[in-house]
Design an enzyme around this catalytic site. Structure first.
Site, PDB file in Angstrom:
ATOM      1  N   LYS A   1       0.106  12.692  -6.200  1.00 32.43           N
ATOM      2  CA  LYS A   1      -1.255  12.285  -5.827  1.00 32.43           C
ATOM      3  C   LYS A   1      -1.593  12.716  -4.393  1.00 32.43           C
ATOM      4  O   LYS A   1      -0.709  13.076  -3.596  1.00 32.43           O
ATOM      5  CB  LYS A   1      -1.405  10.765  -6.008  1.00 32.43           C
ATOM      6  CG  LYS A   1      -0.459   9.877  -5.228  1.00 32.43           C
ATOM      7  CD  LYS A   1      -0.727   9.714  -3.733  1.00 32.43           C
ATOM      8  CE  LYS A   1      -2.058   9.145  -3.392  1.00 32.43           C
ATOM      9  NZ  LYS A   1      -2.097   7.690  -3.468  1.00 32.43           N
TER      10      LYS A   1
ATOM     11  N   ARG B   1      -6.793   1.562 -11.914  1.00 32.12           N
ATOM     12  CA  ARG B   1      -7.689   1.937 -10.812  1.00 32.12           C
ATOM     13  C   ARG B   1      -8.529   3.146 -11.198  1.00 32.12           C
ATOM     14  O   ARG B   1      -7.998   4.179 -11.612  1.00 32.12           O
ATOM     15  CB  ARG B   1      -6.848   2.222  -9.581  1.00 32.12           C
ATOM     16  CG  ARG B   1      -7.547   2.956  -8.467  1.00 32.12           C
ATOM     17  CD  ARG B   1      -6.733   2.845  -7.205  1.00 32.12           C
ATOM     18  NE  ARG B   1      -7.003   3.906  -6.266  1.00 32.12           N
ATOM     19  CZ  ARG B   1      -6.392   4.018  -5.101  1.00 32.12           C
ATOM     20  NH1 ARG B   1      -5.462   3.135  -4.753  1.00 32.12           N
ATOM     21  NH2 ARG B   1      -6.686   5.008  -4.284  1.00 32.12           N
TER      22      ARG B   1
ATOM     23  N   GLU C   1      -3.462   4.536 -10.651  1.00 35.29           N
ATOM     24  CA  GLU C   1      -4.764   5.196 -10.521  1.00 35.29           C
ATOM     25  C   GLU C   1      -4.826   6.421 -11.422  1.00 35.29           C
ATOM     26  O   GLU C   1      -3.807   7.082 -11.660  1.00 35.29           O
ATOM     27  CB  GLU C   1      -5.025   5.563  -9.055  1.00 35.29           C
ATOM     28  CG  GLU C   1      -4.067   6.591  -8.480  1.00 35.29           C
ATOM     29  CD  GLU C   1      -4.055   6.612  -6.944  1.00 35.29           C
ATOM     30  OE1 GLU C   1      -3.796   5.536  -6.350  1.00 35.29           O
ATOM     31  OE2 GLU C   1      -4.289   7.676  -6.354  1.00 35.29           O
TER      32      GLU C   1
ATOM     33  N   SER D   1       0.822  -1.226   0.000  1.00 34.84           N
ATOM     34  CA  SER D   1       0.000   0.000   0.000  1.00 34.84           C
ATOM     35  C   SER D   1       0.850   1.267   0.000  1.00 34.84           C
ATOM     36  O   SER D   1       1.780   1.408   0.806  1.00 34.84           O
ATOM     37  CB  SER D   1      -0.883  -0.030   1.260  1.00 34.84           C
ATOM     38  OG  SER D   1      -1.221   1.272   1.667  1.00 34.84           O
ATOM     39  N   GLY D   2       0.495   2.182  -0.866  1.00 35.76           N
ATOM     40  CA  GLY D   2       1.192   3.466  -0.894  1.00 35.76           C
ATOM     41  C   GLY D   2       0.974   4.245   0.390  1.00 35.76           C
ATOM     42  O   GLY D   2       1.894   4.859   0.936  1.00 35.76           O
ATOM     43  N   LEU D   3      -0.281   4.197   0.881  1.00 32.24           N
ATOM     44  CA  LEU D   3      -0.601   4.919   2.117  1.00 32.24           C
ATOM     45  C   LEU D   3       0.243   4.400   3.279  1.00 32.24           C
ATOM     46  O   LEU D   3       0.844   5.172   4.024  1.00 32.24           O
ATOM     47  CB  LEU D   3      -2.097   4.740   2.439  1.00 32.24           C
ATOM     48  CG  LEU D   3      -2.550   5.207   3.823  1.00 32.24           C
ATOM     49  CD1 LEU D   3      -2.412   6.714   3.957  1.00 32.24           C
ATOM     50  CD2 LEU D   3      -3.997   4.783   4.102  1.00 32.24           C
TER      51      LEU D   3
ATOM     52  N   ASP E   1       0.912  10.441   2.256  1.00 26.65           N
ATOM     53  CA  ASP E   1       0.611   9.685   1.036  1.00 26.65           C
ATOM     54  C   ASP E   1       0.441  10.676  -0.122  1.00 26.65           C
ATOM     55  O   ASP E   1      -0.596  10.738  -0.767  1.00 26.65           O
ATOM     56  CB  ASP E   1      -0.678   8.865   1.284  1.00 26.65           C
ATOM     57  CG  ASP E   1      -0.978   7.890   0.148  1.00 26.65           C
ATOM     58  OD1 ASP E   1      -0.071   7.624  -0.658  1.00 26.65           O
ATOM     59  OD2 ASP E   1      -2.128   7.406   0.081  1.00 26.65           O
TER      60      ASP E   1
ATOM     61  N   ASP F   1       0.495   4.286  -7.192  1.00 27.59           N
ATOM     62  CA  ASP F   1      -0.088   5.642  -7.225  1.00 27.59           C
ATOM     63  C   ASP F   1      -0.473   6.006  -8.668  1.00 27.59           C
ATOM     64  O   ASP F   1      -1.148   5.234  -9.327  1.00 27.59           O
ATOM     65  CB  ASP F   1       0.887   6.661  -6.608  1.00 27.59           C
ATOM     66  CG  ASP F   1       1.064   6.433  -5.105  1.00 27.59           C
ATOM     67  OD1 ASP F   1       0.171   5.793  -4.510  1.00 27.59           O
ATOM     68  OD2 ASP F   1       2.078   6.863  -4.533  1.00 27.59           O
TER      69      ASP F   1
ATOM     70  N   ASP G   1       0.984  -0.811  -5.059  1.00 26.40           N
ATOM     71  CA  ASP G   1       0.223   0.416  -5.267  1.00 26.40           C
ATOM     72  C   ASP G   1       1.178   1.430  -5.905  1.00 26.40           C
ATOM     73  O   ASP G   1       2.027   2.001  -5.226  1.00 26.40           O
ATOM     74  CB  ASP G   1      -0.280   0.890  -3.894  1.00 26.40           C
ATOM     75  CG  ASP G   1      -1.006   2.218  -3.960  1.00 26.40           C
ATOM     76  OD1 ASP G   1      -1.140   2.773  -5.060  1.00 26.40           O
ATOM     77  OD2 ASP G   1      -1.443   2.683  -2.888  1.00 26.40           O
TER      78      ASP G   1
ATOM     79  N   HIS H   1     -12.711   1.946  -7.115  1.00 26.37           N
ATOM     80  CA  HIS H   1     -12.558   2.437  -5.749  1.00 26.37           C
ATOM     81  C   HIS H   1     -13.752   3.292  -5.361  1.00 26.37           C
ATOM     82  O   HIS H   1     -14.386   3.926  -6.216  1.00 26.37           O
ATOM     83  CB  HIS H   1     -11.252   3.242  -5.631  1.00 26.37           C
ATOM     84  CG  HIS H   1     -10.696   3.246  -4.230  1.00 26.37           C
ATOM     85  ND1 HIS H   1     -11.182   2.490  -3.202  1.00 26.37           N
ATOM     86  CD2 HIS H   1      -9.631   3.925  -3.704  1.00 26.37           C
ATOM     87  CE1 HIS H   1     -10.493   2.695  -2.108  1.00 26.37           C
ATOM     88  NE2 HIS H   1      -9.522   3.571  -2.380  1.00 26.37           N
TER      89      HIS H   1
ATOM     90  N   ASN I   1      -4.126  11.135  -1.188  1.00 27.24           N
ATOM     91  CA  ASN I   1      -4.894   9.944  -0.837  1.00 27.24           C
ATOM     92  C   ASN I   1      -6.373  10.154  -1.160  1.00 27.24           C
ATOM     93  O   ASN I   1      -6.921  11.234  -0.936  1.00 27.24           O
ATOM     94  CB  ASN I   1      -4.712   9.613   0.655  1.00 27.24           C
ATOM     95  CG  ASN I   1      -5.415   8.313   1.017  1.00 27.24           C
ATOM     96  OD1 ASN I   1      -6.615   8.312   1.327  1.00 27.24           O
ATOM     97  ND2 ASN I   1      -4.693   7.220   0.932  1.00 27.24           N
ATOM     98  N   SER I   2      -7.000   9.123  -1.669  1.00 24.92           N
ATOM     99  CA  SER I   2      -8.381   9.236  -2.164  1.00 24.92           C
ATOM    100  C   SER I   2      -9.387   9.623  -1.088  1.00 24.92           C
ATOM    101  O   SER I   2     -10.472  10.120  -1.407  1.00 24.92           O
ATOM    102  CB  SER I   2      -8.812   7.909  -2.785  1.00 24.92           C
ATOM    103  OG  SER I   2      -7.924   7.553  -3.797  1.00 24.92           O
TER     104      SER I   2
HETATM  105  C1  SPV Z   1      -3.447   2.465  -0.441  1.00 23.35           C
HETATM  106  O1  SPV Z   1      -3.555   1.525   0.332  1.00 23.35           O
HETATM  107  O2  SPV Z   1      -2.490   3.224  -0.469  1.00 23.35           O
HETATM  108  C2  SPV Z   1      -4.512   2.736  -1.386  1.00 23.35           C
HETATM  109  C3  SPV Z   1      -5.859   2.392  -1.045  1.00 23.35           C
HETATM  110  O3  SPV Z   1      -4.238   3.306  -2.402  1.00 23.35           O
HETATM  111  S1  SPV Z   1      -6.600   3.785  -0.417  1.00 23.35           S
HETATM  112  O4  SPV Z   1      -5.832   4.258   0.701  1.00 23.35           O
HETATM  113  O5  SPV Z   1      -7.919   3.347  -0.098  1.00 23.35           O
HETATM  114  O6  SPV Z   1      -6.622   4.795  -1.457  1.00 23.35           O
HETATM  115 MG    MG Z   2      -2.533   4.293  -2.359  1.00 19.55          MG
END
Ligand code: SPV
Ligand code: MG
Length: 557
Positions: A135, A173, A129, A61-63, A73, A102, A100, A204, A137-138
């Site tokens: 980026k 994504r 994505e 996971s990027g986060l 993130d 990004d 991930d 997502h 975070n979503s």
């Molecule tokens: C991550 O885990 O970094 C993701 C998923 O991209 S989310 O945090 O839901 O965007």
């Molecule tokens: Mg991410």
């Protein structure tokens, strides 16, 4: 949805998947008819724990990688810094990892480089994505701008054209729902990304309810594998995803979140208590860390590759006697130097010890000592060999009886695994005892044998941790009390070696040392209530007492 095909179609559905590559295994997860699950990890340790738990794949996971590095993130960690972490994660595990990626860290050209670098590190796939670099975070803010659709299709194509492994997966994504652009936009982009070559789509959502995800799944159908991340709609029963034929579910951040909770609790407790006593039983043990890090593999490798005994076990080999029962054969050399298929018996014994990782070997020689001249072993002499016994010979090497030590007669041959197995028995003094002693020579009086009576006769149903100890050891035990024969190989721990040294001093002081055999020494230790443990072996050894044994030794090889 229509009747499910054998495999979910993807952009490679006509070619076979290579099950031996990590990429092939990720592709199998994406295209399998079952709903599959992968779990978040953010470093080598958490990746190992995901594999240890039994997951078939890892979400890098990027986060959480960012958070574990102490940054946001927002592409604050550069892509090569992330790559370093991914390399540790990939090296630490055998299951496939979906990274991930990004927004791909730039334009199509950056995607090409990243995909190549991931492939070189055995990483199975990337998810990119359709947002802008750098980026966000979503789950932060509303209405984040989306990438131009055609530009994003170019990134997908560039990624697919750069993959090293033919099964490498590019997952596209869709952020259209999260950025408020609606279902039609999401479906339009889904179609474009799939046509551009994406192996799967990740749809997502950040709503609390699963409705928009379920709508997308039903509208999109089974045209290609679909991945979801139920972080905000977490309480939707998993059965719903199976029913909707979701290919892959990502549990996206729960290892990092669990570790934050655990670290906060333990830090607060220790700060408050000013002692670690209360947390000791609440946290993983230090040996658990060693196990996860694979320290056992390193100590095995050290046995194989280190040139000298870097603190490893050593061996003392007692080889002072002539072996008179062999007659003329030992006229000019001790029995340990008799030839066994082109190599002296002692040379073969030393090969076995070295193969078991023992580098520091000392041979105590006596009779025709000049003949005992093997390279790579140290020698000590018992010049009184004619008038003394085994314990005197051992006492000549008393200075070497320090630390972990294998003690062996110089006239035995045995299988190398016995060295490994004897090291695993918990005990300070451990003897390898042949439970099949009767088969070797049905008459216990046919030669001088070191017979053993034990706390537990050999059986095949031991619990692993059962301690079996010597009750009695000697040359003439009562027939109905014999449980085995000591094969002439013992392991002494550091404490065990000190105990033996101590007893050698006692025996020297009371005059019993000179003529004593090793069984006398062990008998004295038992009388002092020093425990002597047993490793049972089933044959797989021999010693050389007579010409017949020499023939057996030849075929033993
Ligand atoms: C991550 O885990 O970094 C993701 C998923 O991209 S989310 O945090 O839901 O965007
Ligand atoms: Mg991410």
């Amino acid at each position: 949805m229509s009747v499910a095909p054998l495999k979910k179609p993807d952009n490679k559905s006509s070619l076979p998947i290579n099950p031996s590559s990590k990429a092939g295994r990720l592709r199998s997860l994406l295209t399998s008819l079952e709903t599959e699950f992968i779990m978040e990890a953010h470093d080598g340790l958490s990746a190992k724990i995901v594999e240890e738990a039994g997951f078939d794949g890892i979400w890098a996971s990027g986060l959480t990688i960012s958070a574990a590095l102490g940054v946001r993130d927002n592409n604050e960690a550069s892509w090569t810094q992330v790559l370093e972490v991914l390399e540790f994660m990939s090296d630490a595990t055998t299951i496939p990892m979906l990274v991930d990626g990004d927004t791909g860290y730039g334009n199509f050209n950056n995607v090409r480089r990243v995909v190549r670098k991931l492939g070189q590190r055995g990483i199975a796939g990337i998810c990119i994505e359709d947002k802008l670099f750098p980026k966000t975070n979503s789950f932060i803010g509303e209405g984040q701008p989306l990438a131009d659709m055609d530009e994003f299709c170019g990134k997908i194509k560039a990624g697919k054209d750069s993959q090293v492994d033919e099964d490498f997966c590019v997952v596209a994504r869709l952020e259209a729902l999260i950025s408020g652009q609606g279902m039609a936009e999401a479906l339009k982009r889904a179609d474009a990304y799939y046509s551009a070559g994406a192996d799967a789509l990740l749809i997502h959502s950040k709503t609390r309810e699963p409705d928009e995800i379920l709508t997308f799944l039903s509208e999109w159908g089974d045209r290609c594998p679909v991945v979801i991340v139920p972080t905000t709609y977490y309480d939707t029963p998993t059965e719903a995803w199976r029913k909707a034929e979701v290919s892959l579910v990502i549990w996206a951040n729960h290892n990092l979140r669990a570790s934050i909770t655990a670290m906060r609790e333990v830090s607060a407790t220790i700060l408050r208590d000013q002692t670690i006593a209360a947390v000791e039983n609440e946290v993983a043990t230090v040996s658990d860390i060693f196990e996860l890090a694979g320290n056992a593999e390193l100590s095995n490798a050290e046995k194989i590759y280190l040139p000298t005994s870097q603190g490893g076990a050593k061996a003392i080999v007692l080889a002072a006697s002539r072996g008179s029962a062999l007659g003329d054969l030992t006229a000019d050399r001790p029995k340990c130097m008799l030839d066994i298929r082109g190599k002296p018996l002692l040379g073969r014994l030393i090969d076995t010890l070295k193969g078991g990782g023992i580098r520091d070997i000392t041979v105590v020689r006596g009779y025709r000592k000049e003949m005992v001249n093997l390279p790579t072993v140290k020698t000590i002499d018992n010049d009184q060999f004619e008038t003394t016994g085994e314990v005197s010979t051992l006492a000549c090497a008393a200075d070497k009886l320090k630390g972990e030590t294998i003690l062996a007669y110089g006239d035995v041959l045995f299988r190398q695994y016995i060295i490994d197995q004897i090291a695993e028995i918990d005990g300070d003094i451990v003897l390898a005892v042949d439970a099949l002693w009767r088969e070797r020579d049905p008459d216990p009086t046919s030669r001088t044998r070191d017979l053993v009576s034990s706390s537990t006769p050999f059986n095949t149903g031991y619990l692993n941790d059962e301690v079996i100890s010597v009750r009695e050891i000697g040359h003439d035990l009562k027939a109905n009390e014999i449980d085995g024969e000591w094969i002439g190989v013992a392991r002494l721990s550091t404490d065990g070696a000190a105990t033996v040294r101590d007893e050698l001093n006692n025996m020297s002081a009371d005059g019993s040392l000179k003529k004593a055999s090793l069984t006398d020494l062990f008998t004295r230790l038992l009388a002092r209530n020093v425990p002597i443990q047993i490793l049972y072996v089933a044959g797989q050894w021999l010693d050389i007492d007579n010409p017949g044994d020499l023939k057996d030794a030849s075929s033993f090889l």
